[in-house]
Design a protein around this motif. Structure first.
Motif, PDB file in Angstrom:
ATOM      1  N   GLN A  37     -30.741  -6.893  11.711  1.00  0.00           N
ATOM      2  CA  GLN A  37     -31.729  -7.480  10.792  1.00  0.00           C
ATOM      3  C   GLN A  37     -32.054  -8.918  11.167  1.00  0.00           C
ATOM      4  O   GLN A  37     -33.085  -9.447  10.760  1.00  0.00           O
ATOM      5  CB  GLN A  37     -31.194  -7.436   9.367  1.00  0.00           C
ATOM      6  N   ILE A  38     -31.142  -9.543  11.881  1.00  0.00           N
ATOM      7  CA  ILE A  38     -31.387 -10.923  12.301  1.00  0.00           C
ATOM      8  C   ILE A  38     -32.127 -10.927  13.629  1.00  0.00           C
ATOM      9  O   ILE A  38     -33.054 -11.694  13.850  1.00  0.00           O
ATOM     10  CB  ILE A  38     -30.052 -11.701  12.401  1.00  0.00           C
ATOM     11  N   ASN A  39     -31.699 -10.045  14.514  1.00  0.00           N
ATOM     12  CA  ASN A  39     -32.356  -9.928  15.813  1.00  0.00           C
ATOM     13  C   ASN A  39     -32.887  -8.496  15.944  1.00  0.00           C
ATOM     14  O   ASN A  39     -32.150  -7.559  16.220  1.00  0.00           O
ATOM     15  CB  ASN A  39     -31.348 -10.233  16.926  1.00  0.00           C
ATOM     16  N   HIS A  40     -34.189  -8.362  15.724  1.00  0.00           N
ATOM     17  CA  HIS A  40     -34.771  -7.016  15.636  1.00  0.00           C
ATOM     18  C   HIS A  40     -34.766  -6.253  16.941  1.00  0.00           C
ATOM     19  O   HIS A  40     -35.032  -5.065  16.974  1.00  0.00           O
ATOM     20  CB  HIS A  40     -36.178  -7.110  15.059  1.00  0.00           C
ATOM     21  N   SER A  41     -34.455  -6.931  18.024  1.00  0.00           N
ATOM     22  CA  SER A  41     -34.455  -6.197  19.290  1.00  0.00           C
ATOM     23  C   SER A  41     -33.179  -5.371  19.449  1.00  0.00           C
ATOM     24  O   SER A  41     -33.061  -4.572  20.371  1.00  0.00           O
ATOM     25  CB  SER A  41     -34.611  -7.182  20.449  1.00  0.00           C
ATOM     26  N   ALA A  62     -28.748  -2.901   0.756  1.00  0.00           N
ATOM     27  CA  ALA A  62     -29.169  -4.117   0.057  1.00  0.00           C
ATOM     28  C   ALA A  62     -28.257  -5.275   0.442  1.00  0.00           C
ATOM     29  O   ALA A  62     -28.706  -6.412   0.637  1.00  0.00           O
ATOM     30  CB  ALA A  62     -29.120  -3.894  -1.453  1.00  0.00           C
ATOM     31  N   PHE A  63     -26.979  -4.972   0.545  1.00  0.00           N
ATOM     32  CA  PHE A  63     -26.012  -6.002   0.924  1.00  0.00           C
ATOM     33  C   PHE A  63     -26.351  -6.550   2.309  1.00  0.00           C
ATOM     34  O   PHE A  63     -26.424  -7.762   2.520  1.00  0.00           O
ATOM     35  CB  PHE A  63     -24.607  -5.384   0.908  1.00  0.00           C
ATOM     36  N   VAL A  64     -26.577  -5.647   3.235  1.00  0.00           N
ATOM     37  CA  VAL A  64     -26.896  -6.042   4.615  1.00  0.00           C
ATOM     38  C   VAL A  64     -28.130  -6.954   4.623  1.00  0.00           C
ATOM     39  O   VAL A  64     -28.139  -7.999   5.275  1.00  0.00           O
ATOM     40  CB  VAL A  64     -27.130  -4.781   5.478  1.00  0.00           C
ATOM     41  N   ALA A  65     -29.131  -6.581   3.853  1.00  0.00           N
ATOM     42  CA  ALA A  65     -30.360  -7.372   3.822  1.00  0.00           C
ATOM     43  C   ALA A  65     -30.097  -8.757   3.230  1.00  0.00           C
ATOM     44  O   ALA A  65     -30.578  -9.775   3.750  1.00  0.00           O
ATOM     45  CB  ALA A  65     -31.435  -6.645   3.008  1.00  0.00           C
ATOM     46  N   ALA A  66     -29.300  -8.789   2.143  1.00  0.00           N
ATOM     47  CA  ALA A  66     -29.011 -10.075   1.502  1.00  0.00           C
ATOM     48  C   ALA A  66     -28.227 -10.987   2.436  1.00  0.00           C
ATOM     49  O   ALA A  66     -28.509 -12.177   2.541  1.00  0.00           O
ATOM     50  CB  ALA A  66     -28.234  -9.846   0.204  1.00  0.00           C
ATOM     51  N   VAL A  67     -27.254 -10.403   3.119  1.00  0.00           N
ATOM     52  CA  VAL A  67     -26.442 -11.209   4.035  1.00  0.00           C
ATOM     53  C   VAL A  67     -27.327 -11.781   5.139  1.00  0.00           C
ATOM     54  O   VAL A  67     -27.286 -12.976   5.432  1.00  0.00           O
ATOM     55  CB  VAL A  67     -25.310 -10.364   4.656  1.00  0.00           C
ATOM     56  N   ALA A  68     -28.135 -10.921   5.727  1.00  0.00           N
ATOM     57  CA  ALA A  68     -28.990 -11.369   6.828  1.00  0.00           C
ATOM     58  C   ALA A  68     -29.905 -12.486   6.347  1.00  0.00           C
ATOM     59  O   ALA A  68     -30.072 -13.515   7.016  1.00  0.00           O
ATOM     60  CB  ALA A  68     -29.808 -10.203   7.363  1.00  0.00           C
TER      61      ALA A  68
END
Ligand SMILES: Cc1cc2nc3c(=O)[nH]c(=O)nc-3n(C[C@H](O)[C@H](O)[C@H](O)COP(=O)(O)O)c2cc1C
Ligand code: SF4
Ligand code: FES
Lengths: 904, 159, 424
Positions: free
Chosen positions: A470-474, A487-493
């Motif tokens: 999620q931080i580096n889309h490549s 949701a957690f992953v998105a919030a952390v990122a």
């Protein structure tokens, strides 16, 4: 608030000084060397203006002849400020304030443990208050039982509020408070009982008088001036906090924090402070031992050297097992003795691979691993799979501080400086974060987490890879278990990207290389997004990093080799194989190895099986270098010369090397020289501390204070003429009180003392500025720096989702600050705090198996069986169970594993 | 925690209703202590612990607050509590005579409870009725312009 | 002579209901204010020259002007009426709270509107049970009539109001300690800066004013700045003031009078002079934490500047009279015992210095004193001077003591020499 490099001119008693603009005035005065009194201000906890002891007169300008009294700790050192410390009104105020503080103080210095190193004593003298005018009765308080570590004597309290501020605000403790009001205020617990916080021991140093004192020291009390002390490094986890270890009559009496502005700062954890008692244990091996039948018999040093030479070193195939709790030098000397090909790091392959991987990421990757102290400066934290409160306690304390950074920006926006602690806290209103935890189950840091998610190690890694994506889309996408995790992953990122300095923390404790790799990926991705990212790995032991930098083979390799036969002898240095591997495996290995020589501190299962055992020094009796999780090499020094045959492992091994190959290292420095020649990666170890030739003028640095007493009397029962003091050829330190009396090089400070400052608060005099580095730079050298051109690259081996098994549990380790470490648990005070063994699983799994909390179960796995009661831990994922690591009866268990659990 | 709950359900209901006024539950601490005391007449150790769970605080935190304030009773009190003003205007107007009278009559001093648990006798700072000094409060009833003669009659009303 | 604050308060001691208050013109000022901009309301209060009635006399409009306004201002903002009134000898807010709570509530709503506050609290001391009942009821009435809650009185403005009754501590009257109490914490004072206007209750902008201060607001809005200023006899500030007298005077009570009447007028006219057999010796002009004034000060105007010039403070404007049959040492001991008891225990001078002061006074009063203790007492007054302590409690406590040592030194010395209280 980050202070710029703008300097301000200030006037103290009409003399001009240049100081950093906006810095706290009390700090500035202390750094300039003034004797200004204070209590409530603490260098790590800053100002609250409660004690009013730091009063100075502040003048508007040159023409202002009256001025007004202000508290230096509540004032910024701004350009042009004029103050007087010497003004008679300021003097009278400060003396009067001490007089007030002493009204109810019992004046019991002769029987007080703090006497002689008491900040209250120092400040009383410094303020000039010396005559008691109070004629009334003093108020008295009841004291409380606070557990095995801390003694409570409330009557000595001067109500500076430092204790609650440390325990509750700084360390996050909940079971302590200030009660009542006016001159009845009381600091303690709601009910008697052991202080639960992992950092409670710091109360001993934080309290400026004798309210909270070291209960373990009390069992064998010695005044500060009668202690022989050496700078040392805590051996109880991988962080390498700096400690001062002190001895009297051949036993370690106490541990204090040794300030290191890059590592532990002003504090250490309770395992570090109170976990030393094993060094005084009656299980210590003090003389060489030789197996005779089923017992071990004493042997003189000379005959031991001779016999072992004949017996062990006559063989051709000799292998050596090193240890992550032995120094670099001891591991190195063993390796030298047995030869490169015959040296094995003393840990199983699985763990060895994890540590090597962590080292490689920190070295080959492009993200910096911050020092423990720097951790406090990050403004967003993600912890991946590590229960740091229990595996690396001081790291948890540092994260608790980091958690305050982001919310504090609100205070800075209102122009409130960072040192105005009470004001900052009112503005922040207890807000913390962002701190995210992704762990296998509920851990203590959850109380400060923005959000915690619990899942299996493999799914932790998957979520980690997903955050990186999620931080580096490549990066390749990874699907997570459910919406909550998504949701957690998105919030952390999001929060990591919103931060200026995001920090990722992970470690080896789950035995999962995927978790370690996922953490690296997140840190790399943040770095690639332009963030000043940091990455910290906790590793298991004090020298796990150092040993691994030297060992190319591991314990499993040694076992495999032994299975092939042909080994004549095995030398084990400070390693209990039964702690590392399952019993039957260790039994077979020892059987396959011909003769066995063990160098060890304490009797254990391994020494019981040895043909010869030699008494190896603990941190207390040896000098050496250890490398912490950050890759920082730090020197620890022998505290005292034991009266028995105990010496550093490397010294024993050096002797054998001499008799076998006629090469002899003259002293410790010679060992280091050889080592750095052999291992260029360790080159900088040479600069971890000054060598033994270092002198101030012509003088060594004394381990004893100038007031050391009883030197001639202590041994008078043996010989009335005073023995020649032992010589330390391995360090710049001397074993006596004679020597250089000034401030030693930072790595060689055996105790903190400065004229007028007998307590630990004299640290101010050893620093370039309050809270800054020690004079000449903080001790230790970093061996691992990230590489510019990321030689590591992103990891792409994403593990499969965890799938549970019918009828079996995936059993993972649970860590305990008291209980999971090999040596500290051997001390009686710490042992009191070890919980009894258990196995945890969630309610659903319990119900499915007709189990209720407290039921005894049998865990069966690869031929072994363990009986423990079950405990409910609802945050654990389905099909996963937690078993305490390292507990009695559970040592040697190889985590994680599939096990069957049946009701007894 | 005690097996039987000491905080009655009604009190819990009243406390819970306060939660939506405030940004965090702990902010209701003082109100909650007061509610518990209204129901139980005092705040016991068990009550402190139950409140801690309810307010998501530690018992230590709660007790730090409870012991700070004058009117939260951490020890049992009698059926009626006499608060006699001992501040300046009542001093000038002779509260000490009233104090002596009550002491003699009830055989208890400040801070004490009669053996029959009928009265607890406490001093209280200025009751804000200095133009009618001396003054006292029994339970929630204010009495002003006190004289020793009036006291006997007033105390009779509280059994 | 106009008495806007008290004219509608009923003589029978019963409370003015909402209906009665409205009949007397109540809540018209609120309607008027809601048609103005918040800035205009604030400006009127500034222009009125209203100074806080809680004791320190800080200009009210100026205090409000530090609150961040506009779209980016933090919310919720709070407004709090300080009805702690625990200063010994002070009994003025009780009259307003029990007699006319709607006047306070209306004043608070207008003030809330001026700073665009969202939530308001009335902080009442524990002992004011009757006031609590009446205020609680009045708040309900105001909600019922649409003066509180969402979109009040047909405007777009919304504000909530809650009553908080304290659990007893003088310290709660100090505005930042009061905020801690409202947050459910120990009532220690807070560090300033930040001032509550910027970061107060729950870290949000907050205004704390005295009950009497708020009770003025509606009248200012209703009748205008010029009218309001003209109520005062003093150039020092606008409006009337609730003055009171207690002690051995004929008619101890509270009166609403123009700001700046003389101490003599209060004692001799309004309080009817000393009770028979008692002679005036001195007075604390504005509650327990003000300096004694003596005979020579009787003509001092009771306003902020003139009381200060005379070596004291107006404080709360409630006079405590010391007569010739009351021992000044005993009186000061009584005061210091109170302050020692009520210290929050945060800073050293107050926590330790006050009990010591009280113990010394106890000893002197009861014939166990020593001469050198007078030096200690003098030292304590310097030691606990303003600025030396964390908040104003201890410096306030030193005011009666330092002036007593000045005016009644022989009385102290007689106690010590005669080993007893000459008044016993
Ligand atoms: C120890 C102490 C007690 C106080 N008690 C009260 C009080 O009971 N009521 C009050 O209105 N102000 C009290 N004050 C003053 C308040 O701190 C604050 O200045 C006042 O409420 C502001 O209101 P004003 O500006 O309307 O006067 C006290 C101050 C101190 C230092
Ligand atoms: S206990 Fe010690 S640290 Fe705590 S307030 Fe008292 S003197 Fe200070
Ligand atoms: S150190 Fe300044 S007030 Fe305590």
């Amino acid at each position: 608030m980050p202070l710029g490099l703008i300097m301000a001119k200030i006037f103290v008693d009409n003399i001009e000084y240049e100081v950093p603009d906006g810095k706290n005035l009390l700090e500035v005065c202390l750094s300039l060397g003034f004797n200004l009194t204070y209590f409530c201000w603490h260098p790590a906890m800053h100002s609250v203006g409660a004690c009013r002891q730091c009063g100075v007169v502040n003048f508007k300008d040159e023409n202002d002849k009256r001025g007004r009294l202000v508290m230096a700790c509540m004032q910024a050192a701004t350009n042009g400020i004029r103050i007087s410390i010497e003004d008679p009104r300021a003097h009278a105020f400060r003396a009067g304030n001490i007089e007030a503080l002493m009204l109810n103080h019992p004046h019991d210095c002769p029987v007080c443990d703090e006497g002689g190193e008491c900040h209250l004593q120092d400040m009383t003298l410094m303020s000039g208050h010396n005559y008691r005018r109070n004629t009334f009765k003093k108020r008295t308080h009841y004291n409380q039982y606070l557990g095995p570590f801390i003694n409570h004597e409330m009557n000595r309290c001067i109500q500076c509020y430092r204790c609650v501020r440390f325990y509750n605000d700084y360390a996050g403790g909940k079971d302590f408070a200030v009660f009542a009001a006016h001159d009845d205020v009381y600091f303690g617990r709601q009910e008697e009982g052991a202080l639960e916080n992992e950092f409670s021991g710091n109360l001993v140093e934080v309290c400026p008088t004798g309210v909270f004192t070291d209960k373990v020291l009390r069992k064998h009390y010695t005044r500060k001036w009668d202690l022989t002390s050496a700078p040392s490094v805590c051996h109880q986890c991988s962080l390498g906090c700096n400690i001062l270890a002190s001895e009297r009559y051949g036993g370690i009496r106490r541990i204090l924090t040794r300030y290191n502005g890059d590592v532990n700062g002003y504090f250490i954890c309770d395992r570090g402070r109170f976990g030393y008692e094993y060094a005084n244990s009656d299980k210590r091996i003090k003389q060489a031992l030789k197996k005779s039948g089923n017992t071990l018999q004493h042997l003189s040093k000379d005959s031991a050297l001779q016999e072992i030479k004949d017996f062990i070193f006559s063989g051709k195939n000799i292998i050596g097992i090193g240890s992550p709790r032995a120094s670099l030098e001891s591991n190195f000397m063993l390796k030298e003795l047995v030869g490169e090909n015959n040296f094995y790091g003393g840990i199983p392959k699985q763990e060895s691979a994890l540590i090597s991987q962590a080292i490689s990421i920190l070295h080959q990757g492009k993200v910096k691993t911050p020092s423990l102290k720097e951790v406090e400066s990050y403004d967003a934290v993600l912890i991946l799979g590590e229960d740091i409160t229990n595996t690396a306690p001081m790291l948890a304390l540092a994260v608790r501080q980091a958690a305050k950074n982001k919310p504090r920006e609100k205070a800075y926006a209102l122009k409130i400086p960072h040192w105005d602690d009470a004001a900052v806290r009112e503005i922040v209103q207890g807000e913390i974060g962002p701190v995210y935890l992704l762990t296998t189950h509920h851990t203590k840091l959850d109380e400060i987490s923005t959000k915690s998610q619990y899942t299996t190690p493999d799914d932790i890694a998957r979520a980690g890879f997903s955050i990186a994506q999620q931080i580096n889309h490549s990066l390749p996408t990874v699907d997570t278990a459910d919406d909550a995790m998504q949701a957690f992953v998105a919030a952390v990122a999001r929060d990591l990207l919103n931060a200026k300095r995001p920090l990722v923390i992970s470690g080896t404790s789950l035995f999962s290389s995927s978790v370690i790799q996922a953490a690296a990926n997140i840190a790399y991705a943040l770095k690639d997004s332009g963030k000043d990212a940091g990455l910290v790995y906790a590793v298991p032991e004090v020298n796990s990093t150092g040993m691994s930098m030297m060992a190319s083979k591991d314990l499993d390799d040694a076992i495999a080799r032994a299975n092939e036969g042909g080994i004549d002898a095995l030398i084990i240095t400070e390693n209990d194989l039964y702690y590392r591997i399952e019993k039957n495996k260790a039994d077979d290995f020892l059987k396959n190895c011909g003769h066995v020589l063990v160098l060890e501190n304490l009797q254990n299962e391994t020494t019981a099986k040895a043909d010869y055992v030699l008494p190896a020094g603990t941190f207390a009796e040896s000098t050496g270098t250890v490398v912490n999780n950050e890759g920082r090499a730090q020197r620890f020094y022998q505290v005292y010369k034991p009266s028995n045959d105990i010496c550093s492992s490397w010294e024993w091994l050096n002797e054998f090397r001499n008799s076998v190959s006629d090469t002899y290292a003259e002293n410790f420095d010679a060992v280091v020289d050889e080592m750095v020649k052999r291992y260029p990666d360790l080159q900088k170890v040479k600069f971890a501390a000054p060598d033994a030739n270092f002198r101030k003028g012509t003088q060594k640095i004394p381990r004893e204070t100038a007031r050391y007493s009883g030197r001639t009397a202590m041994l008078a029962n043996i010989n009335v003429s005073e023995p020649k003091p032992p010589v330390d050829k391995d360090s710049p330190l001397s074993f006596t009180m004679e020597g250089y009396q000034g401030i030693p090089p930072s790595a060689d400070i055996p105790f903190f003392w400065s004229p007028g400052w007998n307590s630990v608060q004299s640290i101010n005099r050893y620093q370039t500025e309050v809270g800054g580095s020690l004079h000449g730079g903080n001790p230790g050298v970093r061996l691992l720096e990230p590489s510019e051109e990321n030689k590591s690259g992103y990891f792409d081996k994403i593990p499969e989702r965890f799938t549970k098994k019918e009828g079996e549990w995936w059993i993972i380790p649970f860590y305990h600050i008291y209980g999971s470490d090999e040596l500290s648990v051997k001390g009686p005070a710490l042992a009191e705090r070890i919980p009894s063994a258990y196995i945890s699983m969630n309610e659903k799994d319990l119900n499915k198996n007709n189990l209720r909390e407290g039921d005894k179960v049998t865990i069966s796995f690869s031929g072994d069986k363990i009986n423990v009661p079950v405990k409910e831990e609802n945050t654990l994922p389905d099909g996963v169970a937690g078993l305490p690591k390292g507990f009695e009866g559970l040592t040697g268990v190889q985590f994680p594993f599939w096990g069957k659990i049946t009701k007894v | 925690m005690a097996e039987t709950k000491v905080i009655p359900d009604q009190a819990i209901k009243e406390i819970t209703e306060l939660f939506h006024h405030v940004p965090k539950k702990s902010a209701t601490c003082i109100e909650a202590l007061k509610i518990v005391q209204n129901h139980n007449r005092w705040v016991s150790d068990d009550a402190v612990k139950e409140l801690a769970t309810l307010l998501e605080m530690s018992p230590d935190e709660i007790d730090g607050v409870a012991t700070f304030y004058n009117i939260i009773f951490r020890q049992p009190v009698g059926r009626h509590v006499i608060h006699l003003c001992n501040s300046v205007s009542c001093y000038i107007l002779g509260y000490e005579k009233i104090e002596d009278h009550i002491k003699n009559k009830l055989k208890i001093g400040f801070g004490e409870t009669t053996p029959d648990k009928r009265f607890t006798f406490l001093p209280i700072p200025c009751l804000g009725t200095c133009d009618h000094a001396p003054a006292m409060i029994i339970d929630e009833d204010l009495y002003r312009d006190l004289t020793p003669q009036k006291i006997d009659d007033i105390l009779e009303r509280y059994q | 002579m106009e008495r806007p604050l008290t004219e509608h308060i009923k003589n029978d001691g019963s409370v003015l209901s909402l209906k009665e208050y409205e009949a007397a013109g109540g809540y018209q000022a609120l309607r008027k204010a809601l048609k103005m901009t918040p800035q205009e309301v604030m400006q009127m209060v500034k222009d009125s020259n209203l100074r806080g009635r809680g004791g320190a006399g800080f200009p009210t409009g100026m205090k409000w002007s530090f609150v961040p306004m506009g779209d980016h201002a933090p919310h919720p903002k709070y407004i709090v009426a300080n009805g702690d009134e625990m200063e010994p000898g002070t009994f003025k807010d009780r009259v307003l709270l029990e007699g006319n709570p709607h006047q306070l509530i209306e004043g608070m709503i207008i003030s809330a509107y001026a700073i665009q506050a969202d939530i308001s609290y009335i902080f009442l001391r524990w002992a004011y049970h009757e006031a609590a009942k009446r205020v609680k009821n009045a708040i309900q009435e105001a909600y019922g009539a649409g003066y509180l809650g969402k979109k009040i009185a047909g405007s777009d403005y919304s504000v909530e109001m809650h009553l908080h009754t304290s659990v007893g501590r003088y310290m709660c009257g100090e505005e930042t300690a009061l905020l801690n109490a409202l947050e459910g914490k120990r009532a220690n004072p807070r560090s300033k800066p930040p001032f509550p206007q910027v970061s107060g209750l729950f870290g949000k902008p907050t205004i704390v004013n005295n009950v009497e201060t708020f009770s003025n607001i509606a009248h200012i809005i209703d009748k205008g700045v010029e009218w309001y200023k003209a109520l005062s006899k003093s150039p020092d500030g606008g409006g009337t003031k609730l003055y009171g007298v207690s002690g051995h005077v004929k008619k101890p009570a509270i009166w609403e009078l123009p700001l700046g009447v003389s101490l003599r007028e209060l004692i001799e006219e309004h309080a009817g002079g000393m009770m028979d057999g008692y002679k005036f010796r001195a007075a604390l002009p504005g509650g327990a934490s003000t300096d004694f004034l003596t005979e020579e000060h009787l003509d001092v105007a009771m306003d902020f500047t003139n009381t200060m010039k005379a070596g004291s403070r107006m404080g709360t404007g409630t006079v405590i009279v010391l007569d010739d049959k009351t021992c000044p040492v005993g009186m000061v001991f009584n005061l210091e015992k109170f302050f020692a008891q009520e210290s929050c225990g945060w800073c050293t001078p107050c926590r330790e210095g006050l009990p010591w002061t009280a113990k010394i006074l106890d000893a002197i009063e009861h014939g166990r004193g020593m001469m050198n203790q007078l030096d200690i007492l003098s030292f304590e007054t310097v030691y606990m001077a303003p600025g030396n302590t964390f908040c104003a409690l201890a410096p306030g406590a030193m005011e009666p003591l330092q002036s007593a040592l000045k005016y009644f030194r022989e009385d102290f010395e007689r106690h010590i020499k005669e080993h007893k209280c000459p008044w016993d």
